[in-house]
Motif scaffolding. Structure first.
Motif, PDB file in Angstrom:
ATOM      1  N   ALA A  23      24.212   5.300  45.808  1.00 52.68           N
ATOM      2  CA  ALA A  23      24.691   5.236  44.506  1.00 52.68           C
ATOM      3  C   ALA A  23      25.098   3.674  44.274  1.00 52.68           C
ATOM      4  CB  ALA A  23      26.186   5.982  44.653  1.00 52.68           C
ATOM      5  N   GLU A  24      25.490   2.954  45.577  1.00 51.15           N
ATOM      6  CA  GLU A  24      25.769   1.684  44.976  1.00 51.15           C
ATOM      7  C   GLU A  24      24.409   0.779  44.885  1.00 51.15           C
ATOM      8  OE1 GLU A  24      28.017  -0.213  44.891  1.00 51.15           O
ATOM      9  OE2 GLU A  24      27.608  -2.190  45.226  1.00 51.15           O
ATOM     10  N   ARG A  25      23.365   1.257  45.592  1.00 53.00           N
ATOM     11  CA  ARG A  25      22.059   0.432  45.551  1.00 53.00           C
ATOM     12  C   ARG A  25      21.543   0.770  43.947  1.00 53.00           C
ATOM     13  NH1 ARG A  25      18.350  -1.980  49.548  1.00 53.00           N
ATOM     14  NH2 ARG A  25      16.519  -1.682  47.762  1.00 53.00           N
ATOM     15  N   ASN A  26      21.608   1.953  43.545  1.00 54.91           N
ATOM     16  CA  ASN A  26      21.185   2.485  42.228  1.00 54.91           C
ATOM     17  C   ASN A  26      21.890   1.764  41.088  1.00 54.91           C
ATOM     18  OD1 ASN A  26      19.240   3.730  43.071  1.00 54.91           O
ATOM     19  ND2 ASN A  26      20.154   5.879  42.836  1.00 54.91           N
ATOM     20  N   ARG A  27      23.212   1.369  41.450  1.00 54.81           N
ATOM     21  CA  ARG A  27      24.282   0.713  40.546  1.00 54.81           C
ATOM     22  C   ARG A  27      24.005  -0.824  40.235  1.00 54.81           C
ATOM     23  NH1 ARG A  27      28.097  -2.425  40.059  1.00 54.81           N
ATOM     24  NH2 ARG A  27      28.238  -2.581  42.585  1.00 54.81           N
ATOM     25  N   GLN A  28      23.573  -1.350  41.650  1.00 59.71           N
ATOM     26  CA  GLN A  28      23.155  -2.807  41.620  1.00 59.71           C
ATOM     27  C   GLN A  28      21.929  -2.962  40.682  1.00 59.71           C
ATOM     28  OE1 GLN A  28      22.766  -3.674  45.735  1.00 59.71           O
ATOM     29  NE2 GLN A  28      24.831  -3.916  46.088  1.00 59.71           N
ATOM     30  N   PHE A  29      20.689  -2.119  41.094  1.00 60.05           N
ATOM     31  CA  PHE A  29      19.560  -2.267  40.584  1.00 60.05           C
ATOM     32  C   PHE A  29      19.645  -2.185  38.822  1.00 60.05           C
ATOM     33  CE2 PHE A  29      15.180  -0.759  39.221  1.00 60.05           C
ATOM     34  CZ  PHE A  29      14.518  -2.011  39.373  1.00 60.05           C
ATOM     35  N   ARG A  30      20.500  -1.073  38.578  1.00 60.12           N
ATOM     36  CA  ARG A  30      20.826  -0.963  37.151  1.00 60.12           C
ATOM     37  C   ARG A  30      21.300  -2.241  36.407  1.00 60.12           C
ATOM     38  NH1 ARG A  30      21.672   3.473  33.567  1.00 60.12           N
ATOM     39  NH2 ARG A  30      21.289   4.882  35.277  1.00 60.12           N
ATOM     40  N   ALA A  31      22.017  -2.776  37.063  1.00 54.45           N
ATOM     41  CA  ALA A  31      22.715  -4.165  36.603  1.00 54.45           C
ATOM     42  C   ALA A  31      21.627  -5.207  36.506  1.00 54.45           C
ATOM     43  CB  ALA A  31      23.918  -4.729  37.584  1.00 54.45           C
ATOM     44  N   GLN A  32      20.668  -5.193  37.612  1.00 52.58           N
ATOM     45  CA  GLN A  32      19.606  -6.191  37.531  1.00 52.58           C
ATOM     46  C   GLN A  32      18.571  -6.184  36.473  1.00 52.58           C
ATOM     47  OE1 GLN A  32      18.472  -5.137  41.717  1.00 52.58           O
ATOM     48  NE2 GLN A  32      20.040  -6.411  42.679  1.00 52.58           N
ATOM     49  N   VAL A  33      18.433  -4.750  36.138  1.00 55.80           N
ATOM     50  CA  VAL A  33      17.683  -4.280  35.178  1.00 55.80           C
ATOM     51  C   VAL A  33      18.084  -5.087  33.814  1.00 55.80           C
ATOM     52  CG1 VAL A  33      16.389  -2.407  33.619  1.00 55.80           C
ATOM     53  CG2 VAL A  33      16.310  -2.529  36.322  1.00 55.80           C
ATOM     54  N   ALA A  91      18.589  10.230  38.961  1.00 57.74           N
ATOM     55  CA  ALA A  91      18.170  11.516  39.119  1.00 57.74           C
ATOM     56  C   ALA A  91      17.664  12.026  40.376  1.00 57.74           C
ATOM     57  CB  ALA A  91      17.321  11.803  37.838  1.00 57.74           C
ATOM     58  N   LEU A  92      17.037  10.994  40.840  1.00 55.49           N
ATOM     59  CA  LEU A  92      16.639  11.206  42.419  1.00 55.49           C
ATOM     60  C   LEU A  92      17.375  11.415  43.166  1.00 55.49           C
ATOM     61  CD1 LEU A  92      13.347   8.713  42.207  1.00 55.49           C
ATOM     62  CD2 LEU A  92      13.142  11.159  42.518  1.00 55.49           C
ATOM     63  N   ALA A  93      18.612  10.424  43.333  1.00 57.94           N
ATOM     64  CA  ALA A  93      19.564  10.480  44.198  1.00 57.94           C
ATOM     65  C   ALA A  93      20.216  11.892  44.235  1.00 57.94           C
ATOM     66  CB  ALA A  93      20.455   9.366  43.617  1.00 57.94           C
ATOM     67  N   GLU A  94      20.355  12.473  43.065  1.00 61.33           N
ATOM     68  CA  GLU A  94      20.875  13.778  43.015  1.00 61.33           C
ATOM     69  C   GLU A  94      20.420  14.742  44.062  1.00 61.33           C
ATOM     70  OE1 GLU A  94      20.686  15.155  38.953  1.00 61.33           O
ATOM     71  OE2 GLU A  94      21.770  13.589  38.090  1.00 61.33           O
ATOM     72  N   VAL A  95      19.005  14.601  44.071  1.00 58.39           N
ATOM     73  CA  VAL A  95      18.532  15.480  45.469  1.00 58.39           C
ATOM     74  C   VAL A  95      18.015  14.619  46.612  1.00 58.39           C
ATOM     75  CG1 VAL A  95      17.603  17.259  43.579  1.00 58.39           C
ATOM     76  CG2 VAL A  95      16.337  15.146  44.144  1.00 58.39           C
ATOM     77  N   ASN A  96      18.839  13.738  46.786  1.00 56.22           N
ATOM     78  CA  ASN A  96      18.592  12.785  48.040  1.00 56.22           C
ATOM     79  C   ASN A  96      17.114  12.024  47.899  1.00 56.22           C
ATOM     80  OD1 ASN A  96      21.145  13.888  48.433  1.00 56.22           O
ATOM     81  ND2 ASN A  96      20.450  15.021  50.292  1.00 56.22           N
ATOM     82  N   LEU A  97      16.734  11.580  47.087  1.00 56.06           N
ATOM     83  CA  LEU A  97      15.703  10.968  47.024  1.00 56.06           C
ATOM     84  C   LEU A  97      15.830   9.607  46.572  1.00 56.06           C
ATOM     85  CD1 LEU A  97      12.916  13.686  45.839  1.00 56.06           C
ATOM     86  CD2 LEU A  97      13.146  12.536  48.029  1.00 56.06           C
ATOM     87  N   HIS A  98      14.929   8.629  46.794  1.00 55.36           N
ATOM     88  CA  HIS A  98      14.981   7.187  46.663  1.00 55.36           C
ATOM     89  C   HIS A  98      13.645   6.519  46.684  1.00 55.36           C
ATOM     90  CE1 HIS A  98      14.500   5.705  50.578  1.00 55.36           C
ATOM     91  NE2 HIS A  98      15.394   6.711  51.067  1.00 55.36           N
ATOM     92  N   ALA A  99      13.608   5.100  46.028  1.00 56.05           N
ATOM     93  CA  ALA A  99      12.479   4.496  46.071  1.00 56.05           C
ATOM     94  C   ALA A  99      12.515   3.303  46.893  1.00 56.05           C
ATOM     95  CB  ALA A  99      12.022   4.058  44.536  1.00 56.05           C
ATOM     96  N   ILE A 100      13.538   3.312  47.559  1.00 58.77           N
ATOM     97  CA  ILE A 100      13.875   1.905  48.505  1.00 58.77           C
ATOM     98  C   ILE A 100      13.026   1.788  49.498  1.00 58.77           C
ATOM     99  CG2 ILE A 100      15.601   1.115  50.177  1.00 58.77           C
ATOM    100  CD1 ILE A 100      17.667   2.692  48.825  1.00 58.77           C
ATOM    101  N   GLN A 101      12.528   0.357  49.760  1.00 53.30           N
ATOM    102  CA  GLN A 101      11.619  -0.051  50.741  1.00 53.30           C
ATOM    103  C   GLN A 101      10.138   0.761  50.598  1.00 53.30           C
ATOM    104  OE1 GLN A 101      15.014  -1.223  53.674  1.00 53.30           O
ATOM    105  NE2 GLN A 101      12.957  -0.556  54.721  1.00 53.30           N
ATOM    106  N   THR A 102       9.767   0.918  49.159  1.00 50.04           N
ATOM    107  CA  THR A 102       8.422   1.755  49.077  1.00 50.04           C
ATOM    108  C   THR A 102       7.527   0.379  48.690  1.00 50.04           C
ATOM    109  OG1 THR A 102       8.825   2.347  46.575  1.00 50.04           O
ATOM    110  CG2 THR A 102       9.077   3.846  48.395  1.00 50.04           C
TER     111      THR A 102
END
Ligand code: HEM
Ligand code: SF4
Lengths: 554, 99
Positions: A13-23, A107-118
């Motif tokens: 959640a924190e990573r996604n919040r940070q990325f949202r702010a970066q976008v 939406a991905l985080a809701e089901v424990n998925l992410h795009a980190i380090q891809t």
């Protein structure tokens, strides 16, 4: 399956919040593209030819039905109704808008998925045997170890700026279905004196300098895995070349320094690190192993299955190609082909994803896998459910019986999507598959791996295809080079270039000639293309590909 | 002898949509290659590229792409640019589906 704990959920959640702010800061102009690019790459966002691309990790290729449904939702809501499964057990969305990506990640985080380090120069999504936990030949399920590696490598402070990307693959059986010898680190589970451990392979890789990995430790006790991996990556982090992007992968580090020197440095570092880990990793592993316990298998009566197999030739053909041996005699491993003849390899529509999720829930203990060959696997299906499962798949265009055959082609996105491409690869795959369907010959031909890349980066694994095809740009025209005799399994080898390339019009007839020629060359109907190539060498195959040269020589 | 300067256009991807855009003579970003300003003078082309690259909050990755003149408008000389202005060949998606 692994369940996120509070820490994982909060971290994401924190990573996604940070990325949202970066976008947001990119869009309002406070960040330039040069500043933003490393940030978006940390979160799996690429820019391709026609649009952004979001690459989502499917750790060790394992999904449950809720996750698959969410992937379908993303495809429908923010993309053009489909997703592309890749050779590294990721799914790529080809059409997201930058301002939608933060919502997609939530939406991905809701089901424990992410795009980190891809993407980026980090340890990428850890891949594993897609038959993990189900295969009859397996020593242990490799996924608890893969999950341990994922947790260790995610946001590892020392390994966020490696010289280059770093890929790790694990297989739990001596038979390698995870192409471990073409990874920066490959882990092949073996047994010694009744104890499971790993053969540790380093320095494999494809790309512009393809190399088969070398064994750096022939047997590593399972308990030593993390400190040993940390030792390898930290040695590479110091030694790997940062002056030249093309010499930065660990395969070059191993090549330039020699295996012995690397071995010495790794063992020395390992001696220090081993004690520092102090058993925490083993306690975590024990917890993970409990989470990956096999499902409560039910007993199945195989009578109905056998009757259908005997009486229905279409079903039989599908079973013969798409079913692999399960560790239980009354169960089967089902591969669902995403390679319908003429379709784009690895693509699934939102409807197809949802259907596969439903079928996994109904027939497969809620588990799905993504294979590096760009297909979907239902790892545990009771045999009495197979006829019904097949009917449901067939009705949705997912019943193609071609796993491991000529039309089960790996193809990278190529010039249709990829900004780095030198030629297209998808249409070549479509044409080859369509042609073999017309010839009705692929079952007769048997085991054949055709792999296509749209540039030297080799994302389509062409070097390890029995027949590899590499798309190049020759003076502004697409040109296709053939390699022969590659192998991505435990008997890995890099294919050899056959000769001059072919035009887009000539490549499909050339492949057809090659395959028909092989039928004449094989000693018996059981001798595969690769076996025949290894027995006879390149000469007779080249003669088939280049008949003019033969005539000239005569 | 220095190589002769061949006609070019300034192209990039749109910041939010990510799709292909071209710089027009009146400083707009157009989604159609036919509307692009065709640059035939090298010094002027470099200047236009600099100006375009400064528009960071609108675009990503501006560069000069080769074109040829066909009936007064620009047409791509290389298949990569042809795909960029059309879309992928496996689906009817992208620009080809939008016009
Ligand atoms: C926008 C799309 C992509 C970009 C920009 C991209 C970029 C690259 C680059 C630059 C390399 C070479 C790395 C090196 O040699 O150091 C590479 C290798 C590779 N990529 Fe991709 N790739 C893309 C899509 C894919 C897809 C769709 C797949 C899976 C189908 C994939 C899987 C791989 C694999 C397996 C390799 C070779 C193994 C290795 O790393 O040595 N990539 N990619
Ligand atoms: S092999 Fe080349 S063309 Fe294909 S996806 Fe990789 S970088 Fe793109």
């Amino acid at each position: 399956m692994y369940r996120y704990n509070e820490f994982d959920t909060a971290f994401l959640a924190e990573r996604n919040r940070q990325f949202r702010a970066q976008v947001e800061r990119r869009i309002d102009g406070s960040l330039t593209e040069d500043e933003f690019k490393p940030l978006r790459l940390m979160n799996g966002v690429y820019l391709q030819l026609h649009a952004y691309m979001l690459r989502v990790a499917i750790p060790y290729g394992t999904l449950n039905s809720a996750q698959m449904r969410q992937l379908a939702l993303l495809a429908e809501k923010w993309d053009k109704g489909y997703g592309h499964f890749t050779t590294r057990q990721n799914i790529q969305y080809n059409w997201p808008k930058l301002n939608d990506i933060p919502d997609m990640l939530d939406a991905l985080a809701e089901v424990n998925l992410h795009a980190i380090q891809t993407s980026g120069n980090t340890i990428r999504n850890v891949t594993a045997d897609h038959f993990a936990g189900a295969a009859a030949d397996e020593i242990e399920d490799p996924r608890p170890v893969a999950e341990l590696i994922r947790q260790w490598s995610t946001d590892h402070p020392e390994f966020q700026f490696l010289p280059r990307k770093f890929k790790i693959a694990v297989t739990g059986s001596p038979n390698d279905r995870a192409v471990v010898k073409a990874h920066d680190i490959g882990l092949r589970m073996i047994e010694r004196d009744g104890n499971p451990g790993f053969e540790v392979i380093v320095g494999g890789g494809l790309g512009r300098t393809p190399m088969i990995g070398k064994v750096v430790r022939d047997f590593l006790p399972k308990a030593d895995l993390l400190p040993y991996l940390e030792a390898i990556v930290s040695v590479y982090n110091l030694l790997g070349r940062r002056d030249n992007k093309y010499k930065a992968r660990i395969k070059i580090t191993v090549h330039e320094n020699g295996l012995e020197k690397i071995q010495e440095l790794v063992e020395a570092r390992f001696a220090v690190l081993r004690d520092q880990f102090g058993g925490v990793d083993q306690a975590m592993l024990a917890d993970l192993e409990a989470q990956f316990a096999p499902p409560q298998f039910r007993d199945a009566d195989t009578g109905a299955f056998e009757a259908a197999y005997t009486n229905d030739p279409v079903f039989r053909s599908w079973v013969d190609t798409n079913i692999a041996t399960h560790r239980r005699a009354d169960h089967a491993i089902v591969s669902i082909s995403l390679k319908a003849h003429g379709a784009t390899p690895g693509d699934a529509s939102a409807d197809q994803m949802r259907l596969m999720a439903d079928l996994a829930q109904e027939f497969a203990y809620d588990e799905l896998r993504i294979s590096h060959e760009q297909n979907v696997v239902l790892p545990h299906v009771a045999k009495d459910a197979l006829p019904q499962l097949f009917q449901a798949l067939k009705a949705a265009g997912l019943g193609t019986a071609n796993i491991g055959l000529a039309s089960d082609i790996i193809a990278c996105p190529g010039m249709d999507y990829c900004a780095l491409a030198t030629a297209r690869s998808i249409p070549i795959a479509q044409e080859i598959a369509t042609r073999f369907e017309e010839l009705k010959l692929e079952h007769e031909v048997g085991d054949l791996k055709i792999k296509i890349s749209g540039c030297i980066n080799a994302c389509g694994h062409h070097h390890v295809g029995h027949i590899g095809i590499l798309g190049l740009d020759r003076a502004g025209v697409e040109n296709y080079q053939i390699t022969l005799g590659g192998d991505g399994t435990e008997t890995a080898s890099i294919g050899e270039r056959a000769g001059p390339g072919f035009s887009a019009d000539d490549i499909v007839p050339a492949i057809e000639r090659l395959v028909l020629g092989y039928l004449d060359l094989r000693a018996t109907a059981d001798e595969t293309f690769l076996q025949a190539y290894r027995r006879l060498g390149a000469a007779p195959f080249k003669a088939i590909l280049y008949p003019e040269a033969r005539e000239k020589a005569a | 002898m220095p190589r002769e300067f061949t006609p070019k256009v300034v192209t990039a991807n749109a910041l939010i949509e990510g799709d292909v855009i071209y710089l027009t003579e009146d400083d707009r970003w157009s989604r159609a290659l036919e509307e692009a300003e065709v640059l035939t003078d090298e010094a002027h082309a470099e200047l236009r590229l600099l100006d375009a690259s400064a528009r960071q909050s609108e675009i990503v990755g501006a560069y000069l792409a080769d074109v040829k003149l066909a009936g007064g408008t620009a047409a791509p000389t290389h298949f990569r640019e042809d795909f960029r202005r059309t879309g992928p060949s496996n689906y009817f998606h992208g620009k080809q589906a939008e016009s």
